[in-house]
Design a protein around this motif. Structure first.
Motif, PDB file in Angstrom:
ATOM      1  N   ILE A 174      27.400 -25.990 -13.629  1.00 50.61           N
ATOM      2  CA  ILE A 174      27.752 -25.144 -14.764  1.00 50.61           C
ATOM      3  C   ILE A 174      26.494 -24.573 -15.427  1.00 50.61           C
ATOM      4  N   SER A 175      25.446 -25.405 -15.537  1.00 51.94           N
ATOM      5  CA  SER A 175      24.195 -24.877 -16.094  1.00 51.94           C
ATOM      6  C   SER A 175      23.655 -23.770 -15.202  1.00 51.94           C
ATOM      7  N   ALA A 176      23.733 -23.996 -13.886  1.00 49.05           N
ATOM      8  CA  ALA A 176      23.234 -22.970 -12.967  1.00 49.05           C
ATOM      9  C   ALA A 176      23.988 -21.661 -13.176  1.00 49.05           C
ATOM     10  N   ALA A 177      25.330 -21.752 -13.298  1.00 45.78           N
ATOM     11  CA  ALA A 177      26.125 -20.548 -13.539  1.00 45.78           C
ATOM     12  C   ALA A 177      25.687 -19.890 -14.840  1.00 45.78           C
ATOM     13  N   GLY A 178      25.374 -20.732 -15.836  1.00 45.67           N
ATOM     14  CA  GLY A 178      24.957 -20.203 -17.128  1.00 45.67           C
ATOM     15  C   GLY A 178      23.712 -19.346 -17.019  1.00 45.67           C
ATOM     16  N   TYR A 179      22.790 -19.793 -16.182  1.00 49.11           N
ATOM     17  CA  TYR A 179      21.538 -19.041 -16.072  1.00 49.11           C
ATOM     18  C   TYR A 179      21.610 -17.903 -15.047  1.00 49.11           C
ATOM     19  N   SER A 180      22.765 -17.779 -14.371  1.00 48.00           N
ATOM     20  CA  SER A 180      22.854 -16.772 -13.310  1.00 48.00           C
ATOM     21  C   SER A 180      22.573 -15.359 -13.828  1.00 48.00           C
ATOM     22  N   ALA A 181      23.027 -15.074 -15.055  1.00 47.69           N
ATOM     23  CA  ALA A 181      22.841 -13.718 -15.579  1.00 47.69           C
ATOM     24  C   ALA A 181      21.351 -13.376 -15.656  1.00 47.69           C
ATOM     25  N   THR A 194      35.405  -9.228  -4.998  1.00 47.41           N
ATOM     26  CA  THR A 194      34.740  -9.297  -6.296  1.00 47.41           C
ATOM     27  C   THR A 194      35.238 -10.500  -7.077  1.00 47.41           C
ATOM     28  N   ALA A 195      36.563 -10.729  -7.020  1.00 47.76           N
ATOM     29  CA  ALA A 195      37.138 -11.862  -7.744  1.00 47.76           C
ATOM     30  C   ALA A 195      36.585 -13.180  -7.207  1.00 47.76           C
ATOM     31  N   ILE A 196      36.493 -13.291  -5.878  1.00 51.59           N
ATOM     32  CA  ILE A 196      36.026 -14.547  -5.271  1.00 51.59           C
ATOM     33  C   ILE A 196      34.645 -14.925  -5.792  1.00 51.59           C
ATOM     34  N   PHE A 197      33.765 -13.932  -5.927  1.00 49.72           N
ATOM     35  CA  PHE A 197      32.415 -14.264  -6.373  1.00 49.72           C
ATOM     36  C   PHE A 197      32.293 -14.340  -7.893  1.00 49.72           C
ATOM     37  N   SER A 198      32.910 -13.398  -8.578  1.00 49.54           N
ATOM     38  CA  SER A 198      32.595 -13.287 -10.007  1.00 49.54           C
ATOM     39  C   SER A 198      33.407 -14.252 -10.867  1.00 49.54           C
ATOM     40  N   VAL A 199      34.621 -14.630 -10.424  1.00 47.52           N
ATOM     41  CA  VAL A 199      35.449 -15.472 -11.277  1.00 47.52           C
ATOM     42  C   VAL A 199      34.857 -16.877 -11.464  1.00 47.52           C
ATOM     43  N   PRO A 200      34.539 -17.606 -10.368  1.00 45.22           N
ATOM     44  CA  PRO A 200      33.955 -18.933 -10.602  1.00 45.22           C
ATOM     45  C   PRO A 200      32.631 -18.870 -11.358  1.00 45.22           C
ATOM     46  N   LEU A 201      31.796 -17.917 -10.965  1.00 44.26           N
ATOM     47  CA  LEU A 201      30.483 -17.808 -11.604  1.00 44.26           C
ATOM     48  C   LEU A 201      30.622 -17.435 -13.082  1.00 44.26           C
ATOM     49  N   GLY A 244      29.406  -4.835  -0.821  1.00 45.74           N
ATOM     50  CA  GLY A 244      30.009  -4.139  -1.957  1.00 45.74           C
ATOM     51  C   GLY A 244      30.623  -5.107  -2.957  1.00 45.74           C
ATOM     52  N   SER A 245      31.311  -6.142  -2.436  1.00 50.52           N
ATOM     53  CA  SER A 245      31.932  -7.108  -3.336  1.00 50.52           C
ATOM     54  C   SER A 245      30.883  -7.821  -4.165  1.00 50.52           C
ATOM     55  N   LEU A 246      29.772  -8.202  -3.516  1.00 46.46           N
ATOM     56  CA  LEU A 246      28.717  -8.896  -4.250  1.00 46.46           C
ATOM     57  C   LEU A 246      28.145  -7.994  -5.334  1.00 46.46           C
ATOM     58  N   THR A 247      27.904  -6.727  -4.984  1.00 49.37           N
ATOM     59  CA  THR A 247      27.370  -5.786  -5.976  1.00 49.37           C
ATOM     60  C   THR A 247      28.329  -5.649  -7.157  1.00 49.37           C
ATOM     61  N   LEU A 248      29.617  -5.445  -6.839  1.00 47.53           N
ATOM     62  CA  LEU A 248      30.611  -5.290  -7.911  1.00 47.53           C
ATOM     63  C   LEU A 248      30.750  -6.565  -8.730  1.00 47.53           C
ATOM     64  N   SER A 249      30.580  -7.728  -8.072  1.00 44.17           N
ATOM     65  CA  SER A 249      30.699  -9.001  -8.796  1.00 44.17           C
ATOM     66  C   SER A 249      29.676  -9.084  -9.913  1.00 44.17           C
ATOM     67  N   ILE A 250      28.435  -8.748  -9.582  1.00 45.15           N
ATOM     68  CA  ILE A 250      27.380  -8.856 -10.592  1.00 45.15           C
ATOM     69  C   ILE A 250      27.659  -7.896 -11.733  1.00 45.15           C
ATOM     70  N   MET A 251      28.207  -6.706 -11.389  1.00 47.44           N
ATOM     71  CA  MET A 251      28.525  -5.742 -12.430  1.00 47.44           C
ATOM     72  C   MET A 251      29.664  -6.254 -13.324  1.00 47.44           C
ATOM     73  N   GLY A 281      37.924  -7.179 -16.198  1.00 49.04           N
ATOM     74  CA  GLY A 281      36.701  -7.015 -15.415  1.00 49.04           C
ATOM     75  C   GLY A 281      36.993  -6.455 -14.043  1.00 49.04           C
ATOM     76  N   LEU A 282      38.014  -7.000 -13.380  1.00 52.35           N
ATOM     77  CA  LEU A 282      38.348  -6.542 -12.031  1.00 52.35           C
ATOM     78  C   LEU A 282      38.883  -5.112 -12.052  1.00 52.35           C
ATOM     79  N   GLU A 283      39.551  -4.762 -13.153  1.00 47.25           N
ATOM     80  CA  GLU A 283      40.056  -3.397 -13.297  1.00 47.25           C
ATOM     81  C   GLU A 283      38.893  -2.418 -13.236  1.00 47.25           C
ATOM     82  N   ARG A 284      37.827  -2.773 -13.936  1.00 50.32           N
ATOM     83  CA  ARG A 284      36.653  -1.901 -13.914  1.00 50.32           C
ATOM     84  C   ARG A 284      36.050  -1.823 -12.525  1.00 50.32           C
ATOM     85  N   ALA A 285      35.968  -2.984 -11.869  1.00 47.70           N
ATOM     86  CA  ALA A 285      35.388  -3.006 -10.524  1.00 47.70           C
ATOM     87  C   ALA A 285      36.204  -2.142  -9.565  1.00 47.70           C
TER      88      ALA A 285
END
Lengths: 309, 307
Positions: free
Chosen positions: A27-34, B98-105, B162-169, B223-227
């Motif tokens: 969770i900390s790692a995710a926190g710093y991901s940005a 995008t959901a797979i990467f961005s949601v957990p993170l 593309g998914s990874l790029t959109l995830s970060i966005m 978020g996904l709507e925007r992506a």
């Protein structure tokens, strides 16, 4: 938020605590991901964009001729294009955005507010290509007819659509800051005999000044960074704007240039590096806008959600 | 001497208690107020009317193009005929990726900020980074995705890149809305859970996340709507100009609705307007459908909330 809660009594199994520790680490790692991502973005822009400075002399880079096929890489017309389109957008979006925010925060009855807010959210969610399509098929032919332009694809057309894109940002941030003005300010003004209008104009709005300014800045930040809409409707002529009249002629922005040309350049060529260099310029502009805006937001202890959406 | 003038409210516009007016020029002040309120109402209408008009226009102009074939066939005749299935499927896969990467993170980061982080310099740095991520122009994300995922990591122009790029966005939207939802859960819930012997993570997983789920879900969908609607980040990372087949793996390039709409409205001469509006309508339904879903989840959660 839980730091003030005493730790639980440790259970017997140690594997249990290991997994708890692992989760905490993740969770900390995710926190710093940005932070990592911002650094990565900056690193890749620099590593691909900075070679420009070795390949194109500074005085050519900051010249007024953009004609990559013959190795003219003057980025000033693109910078100028972005500025003039954004300026036009700001002129349109500022009064409308702030006015609507005041309406929603101060005047509108509850039902109107409940109706307006989701609609503004919808506008914020409209894909930029859809707005671009409307720009090409509806807006630009009509502008051309009404104003008798030689072409409807001008910086002005872009400005109008960019205004539509930045208005939701302006509204939500400005409305937030108007909401944050204490109720007692308004009560005091009204008790002294001011009308509602005078209260809004002379008390509430000045009290929310910094937030409203932030709203405008973030709106402008959105407008500068917008890509597809401007690429579709501004006519894409890299001409250096020298007067305000150029608002009604074709222009080309930095974002549109990257989007239009990146697909056709060879990786590692000068052109490729210059396009990344423009990316650096855009990154820095958004950095300045957002850090300045967030300084105000931090001071007001506002949540970051509104400026993000 | 003080005479209340409730009549100064312009019609039903005002729901708040009105001010008192004693000035001798009060009628002029009332006129100013009435004009001012009228102007603001007009401005607000001027904001909303174009939104409704644009959406209505696209629905009217686009619906004749919609048919079973349009939605399920491959494009033909240089995209001037046939359907847009590959673009629909492509956008679906991209949104899913995008959901797979961005949601957990994103949810992880939100949990960190709301439950673990103390307010110090590092946390401030994270917040500034998030705000910056939110402000970076979409085309710069495209450049970054091209540099890191497509070229450096050799993913090529692919759904994965593309998914990874959109995830970060998408990340900043998910983080900030999820954090707000988590913070809204009352502190007493946590205290009770911990006092019953639950660990911090058990409390978060079983109590905090459970209670804040609707709020988190709303943020994720927005978020996904925007992506799903973005074009610039996928220009150099995924999008195929014309690829009349369905993608087989995450490493395939694909067509995508927003990019396809861009292509057929600017790059293809002699494109039937009907197909342009039809494609716009499909994209719009996709995006607005997600928006509606988010709104419904939010209002239902609000109505049901016990605390």
């Amino acid at each position: 938020m839980m730091s003030d809660i005493p730790a639980a009594i440790p259970p017997v199994r140690s594997s249990f605590w290991k997994s708890e520790l692992l989760i905490t680490r993740l969770i900390s790692a995710a926190g710093y991901s940005a932070v990592v991502f911002v650094a990565l973005i900056f690193y890749f822009l620099i590593s691909e964009g900075l070679p420009t400075l070795g390949e194109v002399p500074l005085k050519d880079l900051f010249s007024v001729r953009w004609y990559p096929i013959e190795n003219y890489f003057g980025i000033l017309p693109l910078l100028g294009g972005s500025l003039i389109v954004t300026l036009g957008a700001a002129l349109v979006a500022m009064p409308i955005g702030i006015g609507t925010a005041i309406f929603i925060a101060e005047i509108a009855p509850r039902w109107a507010r409940e109706l307006l807010k989701p609609l503004v959210e919808v506008l914020g969610g409209l894909p930029s290509v859809v707005l671009g399509l409307i720009g090409i098929l509806v807006l630009s032919p009509n502008l051309r007819r009404i104003f008798n332009f030689p072409t409807g694809l001008t910086a002005f057309t872009g400005s109008l659509l960019l205004a539509a894109i930045s208005i939701p940002t302006i509204i939500s941030v400005a409305e937030d800051s108007l909401d944050a003005v204490p109720r007692s300010y308004r009560d005091a003004a009204l008790a002294l005999g001011a009308t509602e209008w005078q209260t809004i104009w002379r008390v509430t709005l000045p009290a929310a000044r910094s937030g409203v300014l932030t709203a405008v800045m973030l709106g402008i930040g959105r407008a500068i960074g917008e890509t597809m809409t401007v690429m579709m409707v501004t006519g894409n002529a890299p001409v250096m704007p020298t007067s305000l009249r150029m608002l009604f002629m074709p222009a080309r922005t930095m974002t549109a240039t990257i989007a239009a040309e990146m697909g056709e350049v060879a990786q590692g060529s000068t052109h490729y590096h210059v396009l990344f260099f423009i990316g650096i310029v855009l990154f820095l502009i958004s950095l300045v806008v957002n850090v300045t805006a967030s300084a105000v937001v931090f001071r007001q202890k506002k949540r970051s959600e509104r400026i993000l959406s | 001497m003080t005479t209340p003038q409730p009549a100064e409210n312009p019609g039903s516009l005002l729901s708040k208690p009105s001010g008192f007016s004693t000035h001798k020029k009060s009628s002029q002040r009332n006129l100013t107020q009435r004009l001012g309120f009228g102007l603001l109402t007009l401005i607000a209408l001027g904001t909303v009317a174009p939104i409704v008009l644009v959406i209505g226009y696209i629905v009217v102009k686009g619906s004749p193009a919609i048919s079973w074939e349009f939605l399920t066939a491959l494009p033909s005749d240089g995209m001037r005929a046939g359907g847009i299935l590959p673009a629909i499927v492509g956008t679906f896969y991209l949104t899913l990726g995008t959901a797979i990467f961005s949601v957990p993170l994103g949810i992880g980061a939100a949990i960190y900020l709301a439950e673990y982080a103390t307010e110090n310099r590092w946390t401030r740095l994270i917040r500034i980074a998030i705000i910056n991520l939110a402000g970076i122009p979409s085309v710069v994300y495209g450049l970054f995705g091209l540099g890191l995922f497509v070229l450096f990591l050799h993913f090529g122009t692919s759904i994965l890149a593309g998914s990874l790029t959109l995830s970060i966005m998408t990340l900043p939207v998910i983080i900030s809305t999820a954090e707000e939802a988590i913070r809204a859960v009352p502190q007493s819930f946590r205290v009770v859970s911990v006092s019953l012997g639950a660990t911090r993570w058990q409390t978060i997983r079983r109590i905090v996340l459970h209670e804040s789920l609707p709020g988190i879900l709303t943020g994720v969908i927005l978020g996904l709507e925007r992506a799903a609607g973005e074009t610039a980040p996928i220009l150099f990372t995924v999008a195929a100009f014309f690829l009349p087949r369905l993608p087989n793996s995450p490493l395939d390039a694909t067509m995508a609705l927003p990019y396809h709409l861009f292509v057929i409205s600017t790059q293809v001469p002699g494109m039937p307007v009907k197909i342009q509006y039809g494609t716009a309508l499909v994209l719009l339904s996709f995006v607005l459908g997600m928006n509606l879903l988010a709104t419904v989840i939010r209002s239902r959660a609000r109505a049901r909330r016990q605390w």
